[in-house]
Design a protein around this motif. Structure first.
Motif, PDB file in Angstrom:
ATOM      1  N   TYR A  12      -6.803   1.351  -6.299  1.00 55.03           N
ATOM      2  CA  TYR A  12      -6.307   1.482  -4.857  1.00 55.03           C
ATOM      3  C   TYR A  12      -4.981   1.349  -4.532  1.00 55.03           C
ATOM      4  N   LEU A  13      -4.111   0.492  -4.971  1.00 55.65           N
ATOM      5  CA  LEU A  13      -2.700   0.316  -4.979  1.00 55.65           C
ATOM      6  C   LEU A  13      -1.870   1.211  -5.724  1.00 55.65           C
ATOM      7  N   VAL A  47       0.858  -1.270  -0.071  1.00 55.84           N
ATOM      8  CA  VAL A  47      -0.064  -0.167  -0.092  1.00 55.84           C
ATOM      9  C   VAL A  47       0.932   1.068   0.130  1.00 55.84           C
ATOM     10  N   LYS A 107      -1.478   6.511   1.242  1.00 54.61           N
ATOM     11  CA  LYS A 107      -2.231   6.336   2.565  1.00 54.61           C
ATOM     12  C   LYS A 107      -2.177   7.139   3.623  1.00 54.61           C
ATOM     13  N   GLN A 124      -7.414   6.630   3.387  1.00 51.14           N
ATOM     14  CA  GLN A 124      -8.648   5.970   2.723  1.00 51.14           C
ATOM     15  C   GLN A 124     -10.002   6.629   3.457  1.00 51.14           C
ATOM     16  N   GLU A 125      -9.945   7.160   4.848  1.00 48.92           N
ATOM     17  CA  GLU A 125     -11.145   7.683   5.178  1.00 48.92           C
ATOM     18  C   GLU A 125     -10.960   9.022   5.772  1.00 48.92           C
ATOM     19  N   THR A 134     -14.033   8.856   1.180  1.00 54.14           N
ATOM     20  CA  THR A 134     -13.394   7.747   0.996  1.00 54.14           C
ATOM     21  C   THR A 134     -12.606   7.439  -0.185  1.00 54.14           C
ATOM     22  N   TRP A 135     -11.614   6.629  -0.415  1.00 57.88           N
ATOM     23  CA  TRP A 135     -11.182   6.319  -1.971  1.00 57.88           C
ATOM     24  C   TRP A 135     -12.364   5.632  -2.685  1.00 57.88           C
TER      25      TRP A 135
END
Lengths: 140, 344, 346
Positions: free
Chosen positions: C245-246, C52, C56, C61-62, C272-273
């Motif tokens: 996402y990655l 990841v 991040k 992500q949040e 969020t993502w």
């Protein structure tokens, strides 16, 4: 005096048997702990696993699903499906590490007011030492 | 041993006949030992086909796309789709037929037996070759997997040390439904089919929670597990939909009143809710193809959840998944003597 | 500013940075991750890069925007929630991930600065680690104008010289990280500089994958926009979110209101993502979806990285880290797809 933990239990009661049984307990002025939040559903077979997970996610300390005795379901077979489906839910919740006492099922008929009060008393007694349910509870 | 030549011949035959729309098999990635799904339309393309212990993908998953394609087209081509299926994949076909998602005539299945082997686990492979890079992974003679490294060394590894966990517990190492089956139909002797979950069943409640909470805190909610599962074909997932079926006729009320069971944010409580819902929806449907676990980028051991429910289905209700396409779904049937000792 | 620090003195440098939250690479079961575990004291020899990416830690992500609460007297009140004031240092940032942060800075900056992103960004110091060999089989940073020793986006670049690190402090923030423990740092000699040059050059030669003439791609992609090339290439796609996402530069997000209770109204707004690979990403409330199939979504992802970003910022959004190639469950390889795209109909 120390405040004792009062578990909040969401109870899905089938309209034709269990909810009627709970009403009978009330009408007969039987005392039982006020810890349950009764939700009337048409049949225990209509209780989706999502309701149970959702109740736990919203912070319920315990969940009870109660329906008609096998053979007495108003919709003939609903409680049989519930018996199978909710057995799987119970196994799954225990497997991921939720205390087994937090999700329970019962058969309570419309005349079993006494049984209903006993079930609630037992449930509260079993859940009190466990404390609040923080595992699946949404933290926001 | 499954003969690759024979496999290519069979695929060439069915493609040339024009009786199938296209054939889905496996082909090698550009370089190295890995493979990927391959769509073949013309008989000449069969030379792309491979059959190695790296063929882990469950190709049955691509039937979802086919069904959606047909739903979109005005005059869809209704010829069956050709598929290469292993034992586990064939059971997935049975589940889809059982649920009336597809009809048996919608697929042409060329089955391959894993014989006494199966597919490998990439993590176990890396552990067996620290520092070395595998160039080819092949089926060995006698229950071994042969690995050829990129400096041309040949290493034979005992199957039990490198096969995927699911293959070590496999109930169907050759297809249970297929139009033709290549390879020998020798039943694998599995002494402990639930070996992988027993350590977790033996743990205490708190140990179990500590384990699973640690796992789910890593979840990114990429939904790869759901996207790769052949049984997760719902257009709108009830847990967290990434594909709402909204049309011009959907009213504002309907949109506003959609129940949101799970929030999009990756809090542990939401991650667990999503995985619990998925596991329960797969009860009696999961064939343990292991793909959900393989594709997870943060390696959450997802098949342990589904395997547990598979065990309960068998022990509590005598239900076996994917062997009989005519049996009713697990939760749509019951027996008079289903256990109820947990009910007050 | 160029210095040398012995690896044995590295834990002491970490100790001098106690005011920061320190992230170091940690071995996880699935690969590497960046962790703030206090017990980590070094960058292990076999470290590659985190699965990841560091995005991040800067673009979580949040992200909570604000909380809202309704009470009978005042009506609905909003309470803005900005990221906590916490300085953080991230060690082991590979040059591709450093360039990726720069790319995200361009998106979230400019005329309108995203306050949430920049609050975290300005509190973050990126200590890069030059690649002595490609962290992944699928690295191709050279093809997208990066390099194993690129300094872009980083505050400090470390080069591993065996028993010591060559430390190049690039920005003022980077330099200030050295000042707290200046006694640990010595001046580099000619041998150090030569060793560093050698490692950087050798690393470039070790990269196995290439996407030649990448600057030709924008025109080629534009030319085949309507082609059925994309249908064929996207046949395998599962429409999961792994590639996006990655990806260290992907930054698409969704904003949701999470209601805790309806009466009184109480809840919060969360970012969020999100990913362009989910079918609903471009779903309009009318029901129309301009990217209804996987072909258009694959085309979108590659166009964003190799065409639109060039038009907007004159640089590739892709940094060549190779994560999407390694992690795609069905073997969709953007290097191959783009090579075929360049040759398609040419």
């Amino acid at each position: 005096m120390a405040e004792e933990f009062e578990p909040r239990i969401v109870a899905f009661l089938c309209k034709w048997c269990s909810s009627a049984g709970a009403d009978l307990a009330g009408v007969s002025r039987m005392e039982y702990p006020p810890n349950i939040i009764p939700i009337q559903v048409m049949c225990s077979g209509s209780v989706s696993p999502l309701y149970i997970f959702s109740a736990l996610s919203h912070g319920a300390d315990g969940v009870l699903v109660s329906g008609c005795h096998p053979g007495d379901c108003h919709y003939i077979k609903g409680n049989y499906y519930a018996r199978r489906r909710l057995a799987l839910v119970k196994k799954l919740l225990e497997y991921i590490g939720l205390e087994p006492q937090r999700f329970q099922m019962s058969w309570v008929s419309a005349t079993e007011g006494i049984k209903f009060t006993q079930i609630v008393k037992d449930l509260v007694r079993e859940l009190q030492p466990l404390g609040p349910q923080n595992k699946l509870r949404r933290k926001f | 041993m499954v003969s690759l030549e024979q496999l290519k011949e069979e695929v060439k035959k069915i493609l040339s006949s024009g009786n199938i729309k296209y054939f889905i098999g496996y082909e090698s990635l550009g370089s190295g030992w890995q493979v990927r799904p391959a769509f073949m339309r013309k008989p000449e393309e069969v030379d792309r086909l491979v059959w190695t212990p790296a063929c882990f993908h469950n190709l049955v998953r691509f039937l979802h796309d086919e069904k959606r394609r047909r739903a979109r087209e005005k005059n869809p081509d209704t010829r069956p789709v050709g598929l290469l299926v292993k034992g586990c994949d064939s059971r997935a076909i049975n589940v889809l037929v059982q649920e009336k998602y597809i009809e048996r005539k919608d697929v042409y299945l060329i089955g391959v037996s894993c014989e006494l082997l199966g597919v490998i686990d990439e993590v176990k492979l890396k552990r067996h070759l620290p520092g070395l890079k595998p160039q080819k992974v092949l089926f060995g003679q006698k229950e071994t997997i042969k690995v050829i490294t990129d400096d041309d060394k040949e290493i034979e590894i005992e199957a039990s040390e490198i096969l995927a966990d699911r293959c070590l517990e496999c109930p169907a190492n050759f297809p249970v439904v297929a139009d033709i089956i290549l390879g020998e139909k020798i039943k694998k002797n599995v002494t402990s089919p639930y070996q992988s979950i027993s350590p977790y069943e033996r743990m205490s409640v708190e140990e179990r929670w500590s384990f699973w909470q640690g796992q789910f805190s890593r979840c990114l909610r990429c939904y790869a597990c759901r996207s790769v599962c052949p049984m997760c074909y719902c257009d709108e997932c009830v847990a967290d939909s990434i594909a709402y079926a909204v049309t011009a006729d959907t009213t504002a009320d309907e949109k506003a009143q959609k129940i949101k069971w799970v929030e999009r944010n990756p809090e542990p409580s939401e991650n667990i809710f999503y995985h619990l819902v998925r596991a329960i929806h797969l009860a009696g449907r999961c064939v343990d193809c292991g793909e959900c676990e393989r594709v997870c980028p943060v390696e959450i051991p997802l098949r342990l959840l589904n395997k547990k429910l598979e065990k309960e289905a068998r022990e509590l209700f005598g239900y076996e998944v994917g062997f009989d396409a005519s049996q009713p779904p697990l939760i749509a049937c019951f027996r008079d003597n289903d256990p109820q000792d947990f009910i007050r | 500013m160029e210095k040398i620090i012995q690896k044995s003195a590295f834990p002491q440098w970490l100790k001098s940075l106690q005011a920061f939250k320190i992230f170091l690479p940690k071995r996880a079961s699935y690969g590497w991750e960046l962790s703030s575990n206090h017990e980590l004291q070094e960058i292990p020899e076999d470290y590659t890069y985190p699965v990841v990416p560091p995005k991040k830690l800067i673009f979580p992500q949040e992200e909570i925007f604000f909380e809202f609460e309704q009470n009978p007297e005042d009506g609905i009140k909003l309470k803005e929630i900005l990221p906590e004031a916490e300085q953080q240092v991230i060690f082991g940032v590979r040059p591709c991930d450093g360039r990726a942060v720069k790319a995200m800075d361009l998106v979230f900056g400019g005329t309108y600065e995203d306050p949430y992103y920049w609050r975290r960004r300005r509190q973050t110091v990126l200590v890069g680690l030059a690649c002595s060999q490609p962290p992944s089989e699928n690295c191709f940073c050279l093809s997208v104008e990066g390099s194993p020793s690129s300094e872009e986006g980083l505050d400090i670049l470390l080069t591993d010289l065996g028993d010591r690190y060559f430390v190049k402090a690039i920005t003022e923030q980077g330099k200030s990280l050295l000042s707290a423990a200046s006694s640990l740092f010595s001046e580099p000699g000619t041998r150090d500089r030569e060793a560093r040059e050698k490692i950087h050059l050798e690393a470039e030669k070790k990269i196995k994958r290439h996407l030649p003439s990448a600057r030709e791609l924008p025109e080629r992609i534009k030319a085949i926009f309507d082609s059925d090339f994309w249908d064929e290439e996207s046949l395998n796609c599962l429409r999961c979110g792994i590639c996006t996402y990655l990806c260290p530069t992907c930054h698409c997000f969704d904003i949701n209101d999470e209601t805790k209770s309806l009466a009184p109204l109480k809840g919060r707004r969360v970012r969020t993502w999100d990913t362009c690979q989910f079918p609903d990403f471009t779903m309009h409330s009318s029901g129309h979806n301009p990217r209804p199939d996987r072909a258009s979504r694959l085309r979108q992802r590659l166009s964003h990285k190799f065409l639109y970003f060039i038009l907007l910022f004159d640089r590739f959004q892709c940094v060549g880290c190779g994560r999407c190639v390694t992690l795609c469950p069905v073997g969709i390889d953007i290097i191959e797809v783009l090579t075929r795209a360049r040759n398609h109909g040419a």
